[in-house]
Design a protein around this motif. Structure first.
Motif, PDB file in Angstrom:
ATOM      1  N   GLN A  66     -11.201   1.513   0.609  1.00 51.13           N
ATOM      2  CA  GLN A  66     -10.101   2.540   0.494  1.00 51.13           C
ATOM      3  C   GLN A  66      -8.873   1.654   0.089  1.00 51.13           C
ATOM      4  O   GLN A  66      -7.979   2.061  -0.600  1.00 51.13           O
ATOM      5  N   GLN A  67      -8.629   0.678   1.012  1.00 47.10           N
ATOM      6  CA  GLN A  67      -7.615  -0.458   0.892  1.00 47.10           C
ATOM      7  C   GLN A  67      -7.317  -0.947  -0.611  1.00 47.10           C
ATOM      8  O   GLN A  67      -6.510  -0.934  -1.251  1.00 47.10           O
TER       9      GLN A  67
ATOM     10  N   ASP B  74      -7.275   9.360  -5.932  1.00 44.30           N
ATOM     11  CA  ASP B  74      -6.181  10.177  -5.320  1.00 44.30           C
ATOM     12  C   ASP B  74      -6.472  10.738  -3.859  1.00 44.30           C
ATOM     13  O   ASP B  74      -6.005  10.581  -2.941  1.00 44.30           O
TER      14      ASP B  74
ATOM     15  N   ILE C  61      -5.930   1.632  -3.033  1.00 43.35           N
ATOM     16  CA  ILE C  61      -4.753   1.844  -3.020  1.00 43.35           C
ATOM     17  C   ILE C  61      -3.854   0.602  -3.604  1.00 43.35           C
ATOM     18  O   ILE C  61      -2.985   0.718  -4.208  1.00 43.35           O
TER      19      ILE C  61
ATOM     20  N   THR D 296       0.785  -1.224  -0.091  1.00 44.56           N
ATOM     21  CA  THR D 296       0.073  -0.167  -0.129  1.00 44.56           C
ATOM     22  C   THR D 296       0.906   1.298   0.103  1.00 44.56           C
ATOM     23  O   THR D 296       0.607   2.308  -0.618  1.00 44.56           O
TER      24      THR D 296
ATOM     25  N   ARG E 115       1.392   7.742  -5.790  1.00 45.85           N
ATOM     26  CA  ARG E 115       0.357   9.045  -6.373  1.00 45.85           C
ATOM     27  C   ARG E 115       0.725  10.200  -5.272  1.00 45.85           C
ATOM     28  O   ARG E 115       0.413  11.293  -5.929  1.00 45.85           O
TER      29      ARG E 115
ATOM     30  N   ALA F 116       0.781   4.337  -2.645  1.00 44.87           N
ATOM     31  CA  ALA F 116       0.390   5.627  -2.089  1.00 44.87           C
ATOM     32  C   ALA F 116       1.466   6.687  -2.359  1.00 44.87           C
ATOM     33  O   ALA F 116       1.294   7.999  -2.891  1.00 44.87           O
TER      34      ALA F 116
ATOM     35  N   GLY G 224      -5.885   0.036  -7.404  1.00 43.01           N
ATOM     36  CA  GLY G 224      -5.665   1.285  -8.475  1.00 43.01           C
ATOM     37  C   GLY G 224      -6.715   0.981  -9.508  1.00 43.01           C
ATOM     38  O   GLY G 224      -6.612   1.619 -10.475  1.00 43.01           O
TER      39      GLY G 224
ATOM     40  N   SER H 208      -3.607   8.815   7.322  1.00 44.60           N
ATOM     41  CA  SER H 208      -3.248   9.010   5.616  1.00 44.60           C
ATOM     42  C   SER H 208      -1.832   9.152   5.432  1.00 44.60           C
ATOM     43  O   SER H 208      -1.184   9.849   6.379  1.00 44.60           O
TER      44      SER H 208
ATOM     45  N   THR I  68      -6.651   8.023  -1.451  1.00 42.71           N
ATOM     46  CA  THR I  68      -5.642   7.238  -1.113  1.00 42.71           C
ATOM     47  C   THR I  68      -4.787   8.269  -0.186  1.00 42.71           C
ATOM     48  O   THR I  68      -4.046   7.947   0.680  1.00 42.71           O
TER      49      THR I  68
END
Ligand SMILES: [Zn+2]
Length: 334
Positions: free
Chosen positions: A317-318, A264, A321, A12, A19, A16, A324, A212, A267
């Protein structure tokens, strides 16, 4: 023989960081930190892939190989391992280091890494010992009596400049001999108990970082570069009309250019986004256009009109990440 291998996922952190790096000005004070961490994350990922190829050539009685397992347990410090080989006779923590540049081992448990600048880092054997002790505690707490070993591996010999006598660092080619020796240890678990504990370890995994990545680096959302980027080449998208955006480099025209900006946000910043926030990050300040594409994204939402908030849960959310990828969502009632 049962052979189970957890599918390797890109960490992850690596995704991240990619990005985040794309949205940072080279003049930002944290830019160098992010660039260095991205560089190391990429190198670490390449190293782990190499170790995987070595591991796949080794015979195990009943192995279960976990990647990037993070244990969270009350009264036991948080423990994260690059690779955990779990067998019915032993567990082996493999810490993979693939630093580039000249790496020099000091006698005091520290390492100098020379890239663009010289840095001092704690020796990975110290971390590996710490993780081994924590994992042993976790096993004891779950009534699992299995020896835990650890090994620190540098996939590529060229990364090492000098190794101190008791550095206890190995190269990937030595892994075969290390594992073959461990495979002679007596079996401790029946097949049924082995499978039970394999599942327990899977369930104990808490890969999600609670902060985050912007919080971790203390980067404000207002510090991020505004704009919409191409998912194919990372080039900037240029507005051709209200509904059509074209990549200035590869001429790709995405179906929903704002979708990736929302990812984005999810993430880098947080799990919910408003129309105003999306206008802010995309740099497109037309409320109804942004609203149109937000609706088209099919992310779950709540609220009405301008107050509509789009959100993802922790698992979604996971997934963003890690993968994508565009995913389909069930619309929720407004
Ligand atoms: Zn492009």
């Amino acid at each position: 023989m049962i052979f189970i291998q957890i599918k390797k996922e890109i960490s992850t952190k690596l995704v991240a960081l990619k990005r985040l790096h794309r949205r940072m000005s080279i003049n930002h004070p944290k830019y160098i930190d992010v660039k260095r961490d991205l560089y190391n994350a990429k190198a670490g990922h390449g190293g782990e892939e190499y170790i995987d190829s070595v591991l796949s050539s080794i015979y195990f009685p009943i192995p279960h190989i976990f990647h990037n397992i993070r244990f969270l347990e009350k009264n036991i410090p948080s423990t994260q391992t690059d690779i955990l080989v779990f067998t019915s006779a032993y567990a082996l923590i493999i810490e993979v280091n693939n630093w580039s540049g000249k790496t020099t081992f000091q006698d005091i448990g520290q390492i100098l890494q020379k890239n663009e600048h010289v840095e001092s880092i704690d020796c990975p054997t110290i971390h590996a010992d710490y993780f081994r002790d924590n994992l042993q505690d976790w096993f004891s707490k779950h009534d699992l009596h299995l020896p835990v070993h650890r090994v620190v591996i540098f996939p590529y010999a060229s990364t090492i400049n000098y190794c101190s006598e008791n550095g206890d660092i190995h190269f990937a080619k030595e892994l075969l001999a290390i594992v073959q020796k461990l495979n002679k240890l007596p079996i401790q678990l029946s097949e049924a108990r082995f499978i039970t504990y394999s599942k327990k370890i899977s369930h104990a995994n808490h890969p999600y970082a609670s902060h985050s990545i912007c919080q971790q680096y203390k980067i404000m959302p207002s510090d991020l570069l505004k704009g919409i980027f191409c998912t194919k080449c990372d080039g900037p998208l240029v507005k051709e009309s209200n509904r059509i955006y074209v990549c200035a480099h590869c001429l790709h025209i995405p179906d929903n250019p704002f979708y990736d900006v929302m990812v984005d946000w999810f993430t880098l910043i947080g799990n919910q986004i408003s129309n105003r926030q999306l206008r802010f990050l995309s740099g497109i300040d037309t409320s109804y256009i942004v609203g149109y594409f937000m609706k088209k994204s099919q992310f779950p939402h709540s609220g009405m009109n301008k107050g509509t908030i789009y959100h993802v849960n922790q698992q979604e959310q996971q997934n963003f990440i890690l993968q994508g990828k565009k995913q389909h969502h069930n619309k929720q009632k407004s």
